[in-house]
Write a protein that holds these residues in place. Structure first.
Motif, short mmCIF file in Angstrom:
data_model
loop_
_atom_site.label_atom_id
_atom_site.label_comp_id
_atom_site.label_asym_id
_atom_site.label_seq_id
_atom_site.Cartn_x
_atom_site.Cartn_y
_atom_site.Cartn_z
N ASP A 232 0.85 -1.19 0.00
CA ASP A 232 0.00 0.00 0.00
C ASP A 232 0.88 1.24 0.00
OD1 ASP A 232 -2.73 -1.01 0.06
OD2 ASP A 232 -2.17 -1.88 1.98
N PHE A 233 1.33 1.63 -1.18
CA PHE A 233 2.13 2.84 -1.30
C PHE A 233 1.19 4.05 -1.34
CE2 PHE A 233 4.95 -0.37 -3.10
CZ PHE A 233 6.11 -0.10 -2.41
N TRP A 234 1.53 5.06 -0.56
CA TRP A 234 0.75 6.29 -0.61
C TRP A 234 0.96 6.97 -1.95
CZ3 TRP A 234 2.72 7.43 4.88
CH2 TRP A 234 1.76 7.02 5.81
N ARG A 235 -0.12 7.29 -2.62
CA ARG A 235 -0.04 8.10 -3.83
C ARG A 235 -0.36 9.54 -3.43
NH1 ARG A 235 0.26 5.26 -8.62
NH2 ARG A 235 0.05 3.00 -8.39
N MET A 236 0.53 10.43 -3.80
CA MET A 236 0.51 11.77 -3.25
C MET A 236 -0.83 12.47 -3.40
SD MET A 236 3.31 12.25 -1.72
CE MET A 236 3.22 10.53 -1.23
N LYS A 237 -1.37 12.51 -4.61
CA LYS A 237 -2.59 13.28 -4.84
C LYS A 237 -3.82 12.64 -4.20
CE LYS A 237 -3.42 16.31 -7.51
NZ LYS A 237 -3.73 17.72 -7.30
N GLU A 238 -3.73 11.34 -3.88
CA GLU A 238 -4.88 10.65 -3.30
C GLU A 238 -4.97 10.86 -1.79
OE1 GLU A 238 -4.69 6.58 -4.41
OE2 GLU A 238 -4.77 6.98 -6.57
N THR A 239 -3.94 11.42 -1.18
CA THR A 239 -3.93 11.65 0.26
C THR A 239 -3.60 13.11 0.52
OG1 THR A 239 -2.99 9.41 0.40
CG2 THR A 239 -3.10 10.68 2.44
N PRO A 240 -4.60 14.00 0.51
CA PRO A 240 -4.33 15.45 0.55
C PRO A 240 -3.47 15.90 1.72
CG PRO A 240 -6.63 15.03 -0.02
CD PRO A 240 -6.04 13.71 0.36
N TRP A 241 -3.77 15.43 2.94
CA TRP A 241 -2.99 15.89 4.10
C TRP A 241 -1.54 15.46 3.99
CZ3 TRP A 241 -0.36 12.49 7.20
CH2 TRP A 241 -0.73 11.14 7.14
N LEU A 242 -1.32 14.25 3.44
CA LEU A 242 0.03 13.76 3.28
C LEU A 242 0.76 14.54 2.19
CD1 LEU A 242 1.64 11.28 4.50
CD2 LEU A 242 1.13 10.14 2.35
N PHE A 243 0.05 14.80 1.11
CA PHE A 243 0.62 15.56 0.00
C PHE A 243 1.09 16.92 0.47
CE2 PHE A 243 -0.34 17.70 -4.30
CZ PHE A 243 0.94 17.44 -4.76
N GLU A 244 0.28 17.54 1.31
CA GLU A 244 0.65 18.87 1.82
C GLU A 244 1.85 18.79 2.76
OE1 GLU A 244 -1.32 22.62 4.31
OE2 GLU A 244 -2.56 20.91 3.72
N SER A 245 1.85 17.80 3.65
CA SER A 245 2.95 17.71 4.63
C SER A 245 4.27 17.32 3.97
CB SER A 245 2.60 16.71 5.73
OG SER A 245 2.49 15.39 5.20
N TYR A 246 4.20 16.63 2.82
CA TYR A 246 5.42 16.22 2.11
C TYR A 246 5.86 17.22 1.05
CZ TYR A 246 5.52 11.46 4.08
OH TYR A 246 5.62 10.38 4.91
N SER A 247 5.17 18.33 0.96
CA SER A 247 5.53 19.36 -0.02
C SER A 247 6.38 20.43 0.65
CB SER A 247 4.27 19.99 -0.62
OG SER A 247 3.49 19.02 -1.29
N LEU A 248 7.22 21.08 -0.15
CA LEU A 248 8.10 22.13 0.37
C LEU A 248 7.30 23.43 0.50
CD1 LEU A 248 10.95 23.00 1.21
CD2 LEU A 248 11.39 23.56 -1.19
N ALA A 249 6.84 23.71 1.71
CA ALA A 249 6.09 24.93 1.96
C ALA A 249 7.01 26.14 1.96
CB ALA A 249 5.36 24.83 3.30
N PRO A 250 6.53 27.30 1.52
CA PRO A 250 7.38 28.50 1.46
C PRO A 250 8.06 28.84 2.79
CG PRO A 250 5.32 28.87 0.30
CD PRO A 250 5.18 27.55 0.99
N GLU A 251 7.36 28.63 3.91
CA GLU A 251 7.95 28.99 5.20
C GLU A 251 9.12 28.09 5.60
OE1 GLU A 251 4.12 26.61 6.05
OE2 GLU A 251 4.78 28.23 4.71
N LYS A 252 9.23 26.90 4.97
CA LYS A 252 10.34 26.01 5.28
C LYS A 252 11.68 26.51 4.75
CE LYS A 252 7.56 21.78 5.61
NZ LYS A 252 7.29 20.44 5.04
N VAL A 253 11.63 27.53 3.91
CA VAL A 253 12.86 28.09 3.35
C VAL A 253 13.75 28.66 4.46
CG1 VAL A 253 13.78 29.90 1.84
CG2 VAL A 253 11.84 28.53 1.11
#
Length: 746
Positions: A232-253
């Protein structure tokens, strides 16, 4: 002498940066995913590489879906250094050193500045963050070893064939450390060495090296690819909260692992531009990798619905900056005067030392309350049950090592055979709903920090509250649901398609309209004394009972048996509720001249028909009165006695006594490589698609034995032989040859 001292410096720095891990107390209070990975090392050291283990979930195919190289190294080194944590730390030290040394050799062969970049690589904050903060042990090792992959590609592009064996060994080593790093690594290697790889000679070498890599890695990649549909591999777009947490948010710069590399790039660009040596390919690659890391913040976020982008967490594309920025620094410093090179090197190294000092601090022990819980569980008698902690983190995945008890929590969902089914537990627990049917099915005796029906509080341990219930590794299944699935607060198994000649079941709930073959099976089931509960989804005729669709009106319902006023309203988002009603059947609940719930005697059994999209109405409204009506239609099951339950890594056995043919659920995750024998005879195994567990039929007094047989085990021997042959060849080819004194050969 200079080069020898430099290599010693690389080794010393590799050791020092992971010395806090080596010296940490056992068990350590590690952050992120570290303890989940550490448990796998512990399991290898104590049990070896068993194909199936019991400690996590409802059984787990061990290292079947997660590359094994890091764990094998750590297990061997743990044996040498006296503990799983020490093996874990020394593995990170060793891969760091090998990667830095590989980068040194790689740059030397390219005739680039080869002293500064390896030091930058070792001190790079992103790499250390993966190891210390995120705690992703195999991925940290893969990043450490990434220079070896580039060196392997460089070797296969050269004309010296004696280096092809080294190329195959290096590429295979990295490939077995973490599979998801291969896509960005291949991209980087192709861009950097495209001119070298286009020649016919390089293409031929690539095919030869590729063939060797297949032999060296087949023992893991063949079963992984063959069985990947079970993961059961997570597919990014199918899991919105996961997709967001695994994305590079601007404030992480503004975090050190992002901000400092940005400052470094600017500094390197100033030097490169002034000297006219800027490699636009590396800068473009960094730009592409940063763009891919944006994930949900990207203007092309649809890209992450497409393979391979859907399987790679966006932020992991930044792993390659650990290589590319030091390579850019090497380009910028190549050919500069020693004084200027030294000043630039000191500035770069000082910049990278800031986060290193912050992370290289003493590690605390594991939290005291977690240890107290582990000691409490260790003292509890027996081991044929599981523990579930409602508020779980990676610490809980190390619990089996501390307590000797199995946990349903586990870690790394990819390989969990019951991952999707267990999501229902987490949902019900988070909503405070009844999950006890699942907990008992999964043989959860101790439930921590969650109240559930049938579980009583027995202790408060540290900050935890422990609840317990009498459970069994084997349970009778009297009811099977088939057709469309509905999750109801009742105990039943679900199968997507009705098995032929299903015996030992008293009740079948069929939601939907059966095909002709299934209808024949259902009719035979009823005539033999079974109870069928039919909930059609569209107008249909079955066994002489006809249904039509119409709006369901609560005011028109009447019954001499049930209190219809207790039904939930038949409305869907303030609109009329449509569903089937029946005729040619004895009414239990009427709706005007039609029947909402009815019954008919057929042969020795009973057919109940439920209209109004009854099961969906229950799940939509949560009506417990309607649940009780459904439960009242279900016949009781036979009695059974289970004794002498034993189980271990990849096997179980028990004795069972029943009053006739009986369907049972064994609290072991279904996987296609389980074979089960009843009184020595092979029996068919069915997957309970509600729980992911094992269903099988027994009759009378029987001895049941299950065993997990991995058909790919022989591949380990073949790949091991390939590793031994190629390593021996490499040693014979590249170890220094010294002439024996007094012997000059023939």
């Amino acid at each position: 002498m200079v080069r020898r001292n430099y290599i010693i410096l690389l080794l010393a720095l590799s050791v020092v940066e992971f010395l806090p891990l080596f010296l940490a107390p056992t068990p350590p209070g590690l952050s992120g995913d570290s303890l989940g990975h550490l448990f796998k090392v512990h399991e290898l050291m104590t049990e070896g590489w068993k194909p199936w283990i019991e400690e996590w979930y409802a059984g787990f195919p061990f290292l079947h879906f997660y590359p094994p190289a890091s764990y094998i190294m750590a297990g061997i080194l743990g044996k040498l250094f006296g503990g799983d944590l020490r093996g874990y730390a020394v593995t990170l030290m060793l891969t760091s050193f090998l990667g830095a040394l590989g980068l040194h050799v790689y740059l030397r062969r390219l005739r680039r500045e080869f002293y500064v970049a390896p030091l930058m690589f070792l001190l790079f904050p992103w790499r250390l963050g993966v190891a210390y903060v995120e705690g992703n042990f195999p991925r940290a090792n893969a990043i450490n070893l990434a220079p070896l992959f580039l060196l392997g590609v460089l070797y296969l592009a050269e004309y010296r064939e004696r280096y092809l064996v080294l190329s195959a060994l290096m590429i295979s080593f990295v490939s077995l450390t973490h599979h998801s790093i291969l896509v960005p690594l291949i991209l980087v290697a192709l861009v950097l060495h495209w001119d070298d790889l286009k020649s016919a000679h390089a293409i031929g070498n690539s095919l030869r090296v590729g063939g060797a890599v297949v032999f060296l890695t087949a023992f893991w990649y063949v079963p992984f690819l063959y069985d990947m549909h079970w993961a059961d591999f997570w597919r990014m777009k199918e899991t919105p909260w996961l997709f967001e947490s695994y994305s590079l948010a601007p404030e992480k710069v503004l975090t050190p692992e992002i901000l400092l590399p940005i400052i470094l790039i600017i500094f390197i660009l100033l030097i490169s531009r002034r000297r006219g040596v800027l490699d636009i390919r590396k800068l473009t690659l960094i730009g592409i990798l940063v763009y891919l890391s944006l994930g949900c913040y990207s203007p092309t976020s649809r890209l992450y619905s497409v393979l391979p982008f859907s399987l790679i967490p966006p932020y992991r594309w930044l792993d390659m900056t650990v290589l590319l920025i030091p390579l850019m620094a090497a380009d910028a410093l190549t050919g500069t005067r020693r004084s200027r090179k030294s000043i630039a090197a000191i500035i770069m190294v000082l910049l990278l030392t800031v986060p290193f000092i912050g992370w290289a601090k003493p590690i605390n022990p594991i939290p005291k309350e977690s240890l107290e819980l582990a000691w409490y569980l260790r003292e509890q008698p027996g081991d044929n049950y599981r523990v579930l902690i409602a508020e779980a983190d990676a610490t809980c995945s190390y619990l089996p090592a501390l307590s000797g008890k199995d946990t349903l929590n586990g870690w790394y969902h990819e390989g969990n055979p019951v991952d999707r089914e267990m999501d229902r537990i987490w949902y019900l627990l988070s909503k405070g709903k009844n999950a006890s049917f699942y907990l008992r099915a999964y043989d959860v005796r101790f439930l921590v920090d969650a109240e559930q029906p049938g579980y009583r509080e027995i202790a408060k341990v540290g900050g935890y509250t422990v609840y317990a219930s009498n459970v069994s590794f084997v349970q009778q299944v009297s009811t099977v649901m088939t057709g469309k699935f509905y999750d109801l607060p009742l105990d039943y198994a679900y199968v997507k398609e009705l098995p032929r000649n299903l015996k030992g079941v008293e009740n079948i709930i069929y939601s939907g309209n059966p095909d002709n073959r299934t209808a024949e099976e259902l009719l035979a089931f009823i005539k033999n004394g079974g109870t069928l509960i039919w909930i059609p989804s569209t107008p249909e005729s079955l066994f002489g009972v006809e249904s039509i669709m119409m709006p369901i009106s609560l005011s028109k319902l009447s019954s001499l048996i049930y209190n219809v006023s207790r039904f939930a309203p038949f409305e869907y988002e303030s609109s009329p509720w449509y569903g089937p009603v029946f005729r040619n059947v004895t009414s239990l609940i009427k709706m005007g001249n039609w029947t909402l719930i009815g019954v008919r005697k057929i042969g020795r059994g009973w057919l109940y028909v439920l209209g109004g999209n009854f099961l969906y109405h229950i799940t939509y409204t949560g009506s417990m009165y309607e649940v009780r009506i459904l439960k009242g239609l279900i016949a009781d099951g036979k009695r059974l006695k289970v004794e002498n339950v034993k189980r271990g890594e990849g096997w179980y056995s028990f004795g069972i006594k029943t009053g006739g043919p009986t369907l049972i659920r064994v609290s072991e995750a279904y996987f296609p490589y389980w074979t089960v024998r009843v009184d020595g005879r092979p029996t068919d195994v069915i997957r309970d698609d509600r729980t992911g567990l094992t269903l099988l039929e027994v009759d009378g007094s029987s001895k049941v034995v299950g065993a997990f047989r991995d058909p790919f085990m022989r591949l380990r021997h073949y790949s091991l032989l390939a590793w031994i042959i190629m390593l021996l060849y490499a040693l014979a080819e590249f170890l220094p040859r010294r002439r024996i004194s007094g012997f000059n050969g023939p």
